[in-house]
Design a protein around this motif. Structure first.
Motif, PDB file in Angstrom:
ATOM      1  N   CYS A  93       0.848  -1.205   0.000  1.00 41.82           N
ATOM      2  CA  CYS A  93       0.000   0.000   0.000  1.00 41.82           C
ATOM      3  C   CYS A  93       0.878   1.247   0.000  1.00 41.82           C
ATOM      4  N   HIS A  94       1.944   1.199   0.814  1.00 41.50           N
ATOM      5  CA  HIS A  94       2.870   2.339   0.846  1.00 41.50           C
ATOM      6  C   HIS A  94       3.550   2.521  -0.512  1.00 41.50           C
ATOM      7  N   VAL A  95       3.943   1.404  -1.128  1.00 40.74           N
ATOM      8  CA  VAL A  95       4.619   1.483  -2.424  1.00 40.74           C
ATOM      9  C   VAL A  95       3.702   2.115  -3.463  1.00 40.74           C
ATOM     10  N   MET A  96       2.445   1.667  -3.502  1.00 38.21           N
ATOM     11  CA  MET A  96       1.515   2.217  -4.495  1.00 38.21           C
ATOM     12  C   MET A  96       1.225   3.690  -4.225  1.00 38.21           C
ATOM     13  N   GLU A  97       1.197   4.052  -2.938  1.00 38.53           N
ATOM     14  CA  GLU A  97       0.998   5.466  -2.624  1.00 38.53           C
ATOM     15  C   GLU A  97       2.162   6.298  -3.140  1.00 38.53           C
ATOM     16  N   ARG A  98       3.408   5.852  -2.842  1.00 37.10           N
ATOM     17  CA  ARG A  98       4.579   6.631  -3.269  1.00 37.10           C
ATOM     18  C   ARG A  98       4.657   6.727  -4.789  1.00 37.10           C
ATOM     19  N   GLU A  99       4.376   5.612  -5.479  1.00 34.32           N
ATOM     20  CA  GLU A  99       4.508   5.592  -6.929  1.00 34.32           C
ATOM     21  C   GLU A  99       3.386   6.350  -7.630  1.00 34.32           C
ATOM     22  N   SER A 100       2.175   6.210  -7.112  1.00 33.01           N
ATOM     23  CA  SER A 100       1.013   6.690  -7.870  1.00 33.01           C
ATOM     24  C   SER A 100       0.214   7.786  -7.180  1.00 33.01           C
ATOM     25  N   PHE A 101      -0.165   7.561  -5.919  1.00 30.37           N
ATOM     26  CA  PHE A 101      -1.104   8.490  -5.294  1.00 30.37           C
ATOM     27  C   PHE A 101      -0.448   9.794  -4.861  1.00 30.37           C
ATOM     28  N   GLU A 102       0.887   9.795  -4.758  1.00 31.85           N
ATOM     29  CA  GLU A 102       1.604  11.039  -4.478  1.00 31.85           C
ATOM     30  C   GLU A 102       2.080  11.719  -5.761  1.00 31.85           C
ATOM     31  N   ASP A 103       1.796  11.092  -6.880  1.00 30.82           N
ATOM     32  CA  ASP A 103       2.247  11.598  -8.177  1.00 30.82           C
ATOM     33  C   ASP A 103       1.199  12.535  -8.774  1.00 30.82           C
ATOM     34  N   ASP A 104       1.623  13.719  -9.127  1.00 31.33           N
ATOM     35  CA  ASP A 104       0.681  14.713  -9.643  1.00 31.33           C
ATOM     36  C   ASP A 104       0.043  14.272 -10.953  1.00 31.33           C
ATOM     37  N   GLY A 105       0.814  13.549 -11.781  1.00 30.12           N
ATOM     38  CA  GLY A 105       0.272  13.103 -13.059  1.00 30.12           C
ATOM     39  C   GLY A 105      -0.835  12.071 -12.883  1.00 30.12           C
ATOM     40  N   VAL A 106      -0.607  11.094 -12.006  1.00 30.48           N
ATOM     41  CA  VAL A 106      -1.629  10.089 -11.730  1.00 30.48           C
ATOM     42  C   VAL A 106      -2.844  10.755 -11.090  1.00 30.48           C
ATOM     43  N   ALA A 107      -2.579  11.663 -10.145  1.00 30.36           N
ATOM     44  CA  ALA A 107      -3.684  12.359  -9.476  1.00 30.36           C
ATOM     45  C   ALA A 107      -4.535  13.129 -10.474  1.00 30.36           C
ATOM     46  N   ALA A 108      -3.881  13.734 -11.463  1.00 26.98           N
ATOM     47  CA  ALA A 108      -4.636  14.500 -12.464  1.00 26.98           C
ATOM     48  C   ALA A 108      -5.586  13.585 -13.247  1.00 26.98           C
TER      49      ALA A 108
END
Length: 694
Positions: free
Chosen positions: A56-71
């Motif tokens: 869960c932490h890995v997916m957060e760091r890679e994706s959910f903290e990423d501005d591009g994925v968030a967009a």
């Protein structure tokens, strides 16, 4: 630049709060999120996990903290984040979808939903970009957005098909009966998959699964098959020697990533440690091996030291990561150990725990483990006295533990869950009698008081989670079933009739709230809970036993304790409705089979009547507590506290002291032997009754 929090900042869940500063516009599970999805005609991105989940932490760091994925998420989806430990009802439904669609499950759980909560895609961890043969999250999201905008009705139709499949799966097959054949089949399955070299019942990753061990102990007791006991002992010893066990601070990690129990997934869960503590205690009773008692004592030391709130409740988990690195808190180099302990002691300690200059894990660091080590043999090779060697190890552990405490600790999830607390209460109550340790009883009673005062509404309805002064979420079946088990263990540890009375009330509430009065068995959610796609009915004994399994087990025990056979009606209905599932794969329902095993056994009972001030009474009670006789119901009639409540229980009624002396009544099925007043004679009969020869 300061980050702006999203809606999760208002939540209490540590897991949700970990995501409160993601650029993703997260919602918690709520009507508002799905109403917005309907209004904007967007699919819902559903993500479930828990605070100490490494991936869960890995997916957060890679994706959910990423501005591009968030967009991408913020433009094309309404995003909902769920703590699976707070909302297991929601998680169970969508995990079942994931398992049905992909053949496996796990966390983080990723599901795409229509605005009316119907799933049309599911998976677990996805990397940000496609790699390792796994599709990347960004590719999945863009593809779904394109399909949704072109023809959302097609995806919605697929969601309808999945829901209909779930509904069909939730309809139980007609009963055909369960019996001892299923016990034999489960044993055969465990025997087939048993790892004869290291213990355990699977390939990597290897989970402790303590209920497998509890079942095998019961089965050994029933059949006398020594292989069943040998599998238990091999597994308990292998886990204790492995790196899955914390050799400095004690307690078990969640699972091993390899066959040997060497390299753990470093997070520690309260439920694992509670159930493992219980299993080691039962093994101690069954074998008399004091090493198992020592492991139970160490688990308890860890829980009371590191996982207990000032009010006496138990926290949920500790993370695998610290300073962003998995396992960093627990790893050592040989130089660190030698510097701390000196050359001679440090070299011996490091070698015993397989710490080399090269390291046995990553980046030259080592996991402490004692696989293949026998302390007596090792001391002999060093020509050291065994006690001297034991002292050397104990002193080394103490020094290194003190140094480790100066490191940055892993994150601790400090929410209090009723169900997991109940498991720890049951283990502590068991420990108080097996270890004859009153501190364990005090800790168990303190945690129960917390549940009764902080996690129970004024109308008596139990709640599921407490954190930072807030109790929330009406409890699930697990909460009631596990609490019922805990109250029974407390009665058997104290013989306080009040615990038996409370157990009866919990059982009545559990049946009223969760029982399927039409088909049988228990729903996971209460009749007063939020209405979801389906009302799940769980039986599979996974990381922890299911609520249905524990409910059946506890109700059989409560029926034996009180003499109230009407409690068995719910058990018999459950055994009927789950027949097809259990027959198809008995090994997946071993705790449910514990209930079946107990149910099939003719009632056996020991009642001791006497005064707690009488030394003979205490000797008789203490004697029984040391035997492994899971099929035997033990009750106490306190002649100093005569009350109508005790008379109301058929199991106690009529059992009196003899001429003022403590008396023991041993009853097998419907026949009771004459009362016994001599302690030595009672102990001799116990040996015969229990099958123990010594």
């Amino acid at each position: 630049m300061d980050k702006t929090p999203n809606r999760l900042i208002k939540e209490k869940s540590p897991y949700l709060l970990q995501h409160a500063y993601n650029p993703v516009d997260w919602y918690p599970w709520c009507d508002e999120a799905f109403e917005k999805a309907r209004q904007e005609n967007k699919p819902v991105f559903f993500s479930s996990g828990y605070s100490c989940c490494h991936w869960c932490h890995v997916m957060e760091r890679e994706s959910f903290e990423d501005d591009g994925v968030a967009a991408i998420l913020n433009d094309g989806f309404i995003s909902v984040k769920v703590d699976r430990e707070e909302r297991p009802d929601v998680d169970h439904i969508y995990m079942e979808v994931c398992q049905a669609l992909t053949g496996s499950g796990g966390w983080p759980l990723t599901v795409l939903l229509t605005p009316d909560k119907r799933p049309f895609f599911a998976g677990t961890y996805f990397p940000k970009e496609s790699k390792w043969g796994r599709p990347g999250l960004t590719d999945i999201l863009r593809n779904v957005i394109s399909q949704w905008r072109q023809d959302s009705s097609r995806l919605a139709s697929y969601g309808d098909e999945i829901v209909q499949s779930l509904l069909r799966r939730s309809v139980s097959n007609p009963a055909t009966g369960l019996g001892s054949a299923q016990l034999d089949q489960a044993y055969a399955g465990l025997k087939k998959y048993f790892d004869g070299e290291f213990g355990g019942f699977s390939s990597a990753p290897k989970f402790p699964t303590p209920h497998n061990l509890l079942f095998l102990l019961y089965y050994w007791r029933r059949t006398g098959k020594e292989k069943a006991l040998a599998m238990v002992e091999k597994t308990l010893t292998g886990m204790r020697q492995g790196g899955i066990y914390d050799h400095l601070g004690f307690g078990f990690c969640r699972y091993s990533t390899d066959l040997m129990w060497f390299a753990p997934h470093f997070e520690k869960m309260l439920y694992d440690n509670a159930l493992l503590c219980y299993a080691y205690l039962e093994a101690c009773q069954a074998t008399g091996n004091v090493e198992y008692a020592r492991v139970a004592e160490e688990i308890i030391e860890y829980v009371l030291r590191d996982m207990t709130s000032p009010e006496g409740a138990f926290y949920s988990a500790e993370d695998a990561d610290s300073e962003g690195v998995e396992g960093l808190f627990y790893l050592w180099t040989k130089d660190e150990i030698v510097d701390a302990l000196g050359w001679e002691q440090g070299c011996i300690f490091a070698d015993y725990y397989h710490v080399s200059a090269e390291g046995n894990f990553e980046h030259g660091k080592s996991i402490l483990h004692a696989i293949g080590r026998n302390p007596e043999e090792y001391a002999g090779k060093l020509r050291m006295d065994q006690q001297e060697f034991a002292t050397l190890l104990a002193e080394g552990r103490k020094k290194l533990y003190g140094l480790r405490e100066q490191r940055v600790r892993p994150f601790r999830d400090d929410k209090v869950l009723t169900s997991w607390n109940a498991l720890m209460i049951a283990a502590l109550a068991k420990a108080s009698k097996v270890l004859e340790n009153p501190d364990c009883l005090r800790a168990a009673e303190s945690a129960l008081t917390f549940i009764e005062t902080r996690l129970t509404r004024d109308d008596g309805r139990i709640l599921a989670r407490f954190r930072e002064g807030e109790a929330a979420y009406v409890s699930y079946l697990d909460d009631y079933a596990f609490l019922l088990w805990a109250l029974i263990e407390l009665y058997e540890a104290t013989f306080n009739i009040g615990y038996l009375k409370r157990a009866i009330l919990i059982a009545e509430d559990m049946i009223a709230l969760f029982a399927d009065q039409t088909a049988g068995g228990f729903f996971f959610t209460g009749k007063d809970a939020e209405e979801l796609l389906i009302r799940p009915k769980e039986l599979y004994d996974g990381a922890i036993p299911s609520g249905n399994s524990v409910a059946a087990f506890a109700l059989v025990k409560l029926s034996r304790l009180t003499g109230d056979s009407s409690l068995l009606a719910a058990v018999e209905a459950a055994m009927g409705v789950f027949t097809a599932e259990v027959r198809q794969m008995p090994m997946g329902y071993v705790f449910f089979l514990l209930a079946l095993d107990l149910y099939l056994d003719p009632p056996k009972q020991i009642v001791i009547a006497g005064s707690r001030e009488d030394r003979r009474t205490e000797s008789m009670l203490a004697s029984v507590q040391q035997f492994y006789m899971p099929e035997v119901t033990l009750l106490f009639r306190d002649i100093d506290k005569p009350c109508e409540d005790a008379e109301s229980f058929a199991s106690i009624s009529g059992k009196e002291a003899v001429s003022g002396q403590a008396a023991a009544y041993i009853c097998d099925d419907t026949k009771c032997r004459p009362p016994i007043t001599e302690v030595e004679q009672f102990q001799k009969l116990l040996n015969e009754f229990s099958g123990r020869n010594n």
